[in-house]
Design a protein around this motif. Sequence first.
Motif, PDB file in Angstrom:
ATOM      1  N   GLN A  48      -4.714  -6.860 -12.926  1.00 22.86           N
ATOM      2  CA  GLN A  48      -6.123  -7.172 -12.979  1.00 22.86           C
ATOM      3  C   GLN A  48      -6.829  -6.633 -11.744  1.00 22.86           C
ATOM      4  N   THR A  49      -7.963  -6.015 -11.980  1.00 27.28           N
ATOM      5  CA  THR A  49      -8.826  -5.509 -10.928  1.00 27.28           C
ATOM      6  C   THR A  49     -10.166  -6.217 -11.051  1.00 27.28           C
ATOM      7  N   PRO A  50     -10.779  -6.615  -9.929  1.00 27.84           N
ATOM      8  CA  PRO A  50     -12.081  -7.260 -10.021  1.00 27.84           C
ATOM      9  C   PRO A  50     -13.062  -6.437 -10.838  1.00 27.84           C
ATOM     10  N   GLY A  51     -13.724  -7.084 -11.774  1.00 27.93           N
ATOM     11  CA  GLY A  51     -14.678  -6.402 -12.622  1.00 27.93           C
ATOM     12  C   GLY A  51     -14.090  -5.797 -13.880  1.00 27.93           C
TER      13      GLY A  51
ATOM     14  N   SER B 268       0.841  -1.184   0.000  1.00 28.55           N
ATOM     15  CA  SER B 268       0.000   0.000   0.000  1.00 28.55           C
ATOM     16  C   SER B 268       0.880   1.238   0.000  1.00 28.55           C
ATOM     17  N   VAL B 269       0.568   2.166  -0.878  1.00 30.34           N
ATOM     18  CA  VAL B 269       1.385   3.363  -1.018  1.00 30.34           C
ATOM     19  C   VAL B 269       0.491   4.553  -1.331  1.00 30.34           C
ATOM     20  N   GLN B 270       0.931   5.717  -0.927  1.00 32.20           N
ATOM     21  CA  GLN B 270       0.209   6.942  -1.238  1.00 32.20           C
ATOM     22  C   GLN B 270       0.402   7.326  -2.698  1.00 32.20           C
ATOM     23  N   ALA B 271      -0.578   8.006  -3.250  1.00 31.33           N
ATOM     24  CA  ALA B 271      -0.441   8.507  -4.614  1.00 31.33           C
ATOM     25  C   ALA B 271       0.829   9.338  -4.740  1.00 31.33           C
ATOM     26  N   GLY B 272       1.528   9.128  -5.832  1.00 28.98           N
ATOM     27  CA  GLY B 272       2.793   9.799  -6.047  1.00 28.98           C
ATOM     28  C   GLY B 272       3.997   9.009  -5.574  1.00 28.98           C
ATOM     29  N   GLY B 273       3.754   7.949  -4.842  1.00 30.07           N
ATOM     30  CA  GLY B 273       4.831   7.130  -4.326  1.00 30.07           C
ATOM     31  C   GLY B 273       5.339   6.130  -5.337  1.00 30.07           C
ATOM     32  N   SER B 274       6.270   5.292  -4.888  1.00 28.03           N
ATOM     33  CA  SER B 274       6.913   4.322  -5.764  1.00 28.03           C
ATOM     34  C   SER B 274       6.940   2.943  -5.134  1.00 28.03           C
ATOM     35  N   LEU B 275       6.951   1.944  -5.975  1.00 27.18           N
ATOM     36  CA  LEU B 275       7.142   0.566  -5.573  1.00 27.18           C
ATOM     37  C   LEU B 275       7.981  -0.126  -6.630  1.00 27.18           C
ATOM     38  N   ARG B 276       8.729  -1.127  -6.212  1.00 31.29           N
ATOM     39  CA  ARG B 276       9.477  -1.949  -7.139  1.00 31.29           C
ATOM     40  C   ARG B 276       9.023  -3.390  -6.982  1.00 31.29           C
TER      41      ARG B 276
ATOM     42  N   ALA C 195      -4.216  -2.617  -8.369  1.00 28.81           N
ATOM     43  CA  ALA C 195      -4.537  -3.866  -9.045  1.00 28.81           C
ATOM     44  C   ALA C 195      -3.668  -4.982  -8.475  1.00 28.81           C
ATOM     45  N   LEU C 196      -3.993  -6.197  -8.870  1.00 29.91           N
ATOM     46  CA  LEU C 196      -3.132  -7.334  -8.623  1.00 29.91           C
ATOM     47  C   LEU C 196      -2.209  -7.460  -9.833  1.00 29.91           C
TER      48      LEU C 196
ATOM     49  N   LEU D 155       0.022 -15.615 -22.714  1.00 25.54           N
ATOM     50  CA  LEU D 155       0.707 -15.892 -21.465  1.00 25.54           C
ATOM     51  C   LEU D 155       0.758 -17.402 -21.294  1.00 25.54           C
ATOM     52  N   ASN D 156       1.953 -17.954 -21.074  1.00 25.77           N
ATOM     53  CA  ASN D 156       2.035 -19.386 -20.867  1.00 25.77           C
ATOM     54  C   ASN D 156       2.382 -19.771 -19.426  1.00 25.77           C
ATOM     55  N   PHE D 157       3.105 -18.938 -18.701  1.00 31.93           N
ATOM     56  CA  PHE D 157       3.355 -19.146 -17.281  1.00 31.93           C
ATOM     57  C   PHE D 157       3.165 -17.831 -16.556  1.00 31.93           C
ATOM     58  N   TRP D 158       2.609 -17.893 -15.369  1.00 34.49           N
ATOM     59  CA  TRP D 158       2.428 -16.693 -14.563  1.00 34.49           C
ATOM     60  C   TRP D 158       2.359 -17.066 -13.095  1.00 34.49           C
ATOM     61  N   GLY D 159       2.567 -16.077 -12.255  1.00 31.66           N
ATOM     62  CA  GLY D 159       2.546 -16.316 -10.826  1.00 31.66           C
ATOM     63  C   GLY D 159       1.217 -15.959 -10.203  1.00 31.66           C
ATOM     64  N   GLN D 160       1.196 -15.963  -8.875  1.00 33.60           N
ATOM     65  CA  GLN D 160      -0.023 -15.663  -8.137  1.00 33.60           C
ATOM     66  C   GLN D 160      -0.305 -14.173  -8.054  1.00 33.60           C
ATOM     67  N   GLY D 161       0.700 -13.366  -8.299  1.00 36.70           N
ATOM     68  CA  GLY D 161       0.527 -11.934  -8.300  1.00 36.70           C
ATOM     69  C   GLY D 161       0.857 -11.294  -6.966  1.00 36.70           C
ATOM     70  N   THR D 162       1.026  -9.996  -7.010  1.00 36.00           N
ATOM     71  CA  THR D 162       1.262  -9.207  -5.811  1.00 36.00           C
ATOM     72  C   THR D 162       0.369  -7.976  -5.866  1.00 36.00           C
ATOM     73  N   GLN D 163      -0.277  -7.684  -4.766  1.00 36.74           N
ATOM     74  CA  GLN D 163      -1.270  -6.613  -4.731  1.00 36.74           C
ATOM     75  C   GLN D 163      -0.602  -5.261  -4.562  1.00 36.74           C
ATOM     76  N   VAL D 164      -1.033  -4.324  -5.380  1.00 37.30           N
ATOM     77  CA  VAL D 164      -0.613  -2.934  -5.271  1.00 37.30           C
ATOM     78  C   VAL D 164      -1.850  -2.095  -5.010  1.00 37.30           C
ATOM     79  N   THR D 165      -1.820  -1.337  -3.934  1.00 38.15           N
ATOM     80  CA  THR D 165      -2.932  -0.479  -3.579  1.00 38.15           C
ATOM     81  C   THR D 165      -2.418   0.945  -3.420  1.00 38.15           C
ATOM     82  N   VAL D 166      -2.977   1.846  -4.194  1.00 38.36           N
ATOM     83  CA  VAL D 166      -2.570   3.247  -4.176  1.00 38.36           C
ATOM     84  C   VAL D 166      -3.743   4.072  -3.677  1.00 38.36           C
ATOM     85  N   SER D 167      -3.522   4.842  -2.649  1.00 41.44           N
ATOM     86  CA  SER D 167      -4.574   5.660  -2.070  1.00 41.44           C
ATOM     87  C   SER D 167      -4.271   7.144  -2.184  1.00 41.44           C
TER      88      SER D 167
END
Length: 119
Positions: A39-42, A11-19, A91-92, A107-119
Motif C-alpha cells: 500500500q502506498t498513500p493515496g 531502502s534499495v537502489q533500482a535493480g536491487g533485491s530485498l527479501r 510501498a508498505l 484478509l483476516n490477519f495481517w501485520g504492521q508491514g515493512t517499508q520498501v523504498t526503491v530509488s
Amino acid sequence: HVQLVESGGGSVQAGGSLRLSCAASGNPISNYCMGWYRQTPGKEREGVATLDTDGVPGYAVSVKDRFTISRDNAKNTVYLQMNSLKSEDTALYYCATLQATVLGTYLNFWGQGTQVTVS
C-alpha cells in the motif's frame, strides 16, 4: 488466531533485491493461504503475491518473474523474494492470512508491514 510480524524492508537502489520475511505466531500458517500486499498513500491496497496451502503461488502481473513467494512451515514463516526492484515497487508491504469464500478473498490477519523504498 495468528500474529504476523514483517521484516526485511529497507531502502534499495533500482535493480536491487530485498527479501521480506513474515514471522507468524499462534496457529501454524500451513492452515492458511497466505499473501503479500502493498500500500502506498493515496493508492488502493494492491495484492502482490499469494500462496495456497498446496504451495501454488499467484502473482500480480506487475511483479511476475521478479518476485517469489514461499513459506517454511517448520519456521512458520512466509517470504517474499524481491528482485529487479523498481521505483514503482515502493510501498508498505504487509503479510496476511487469507480466507477464500464464494464472494471473494479476504484478509483476516495481517501485520504492521515493512517499508520498501526503491530509488
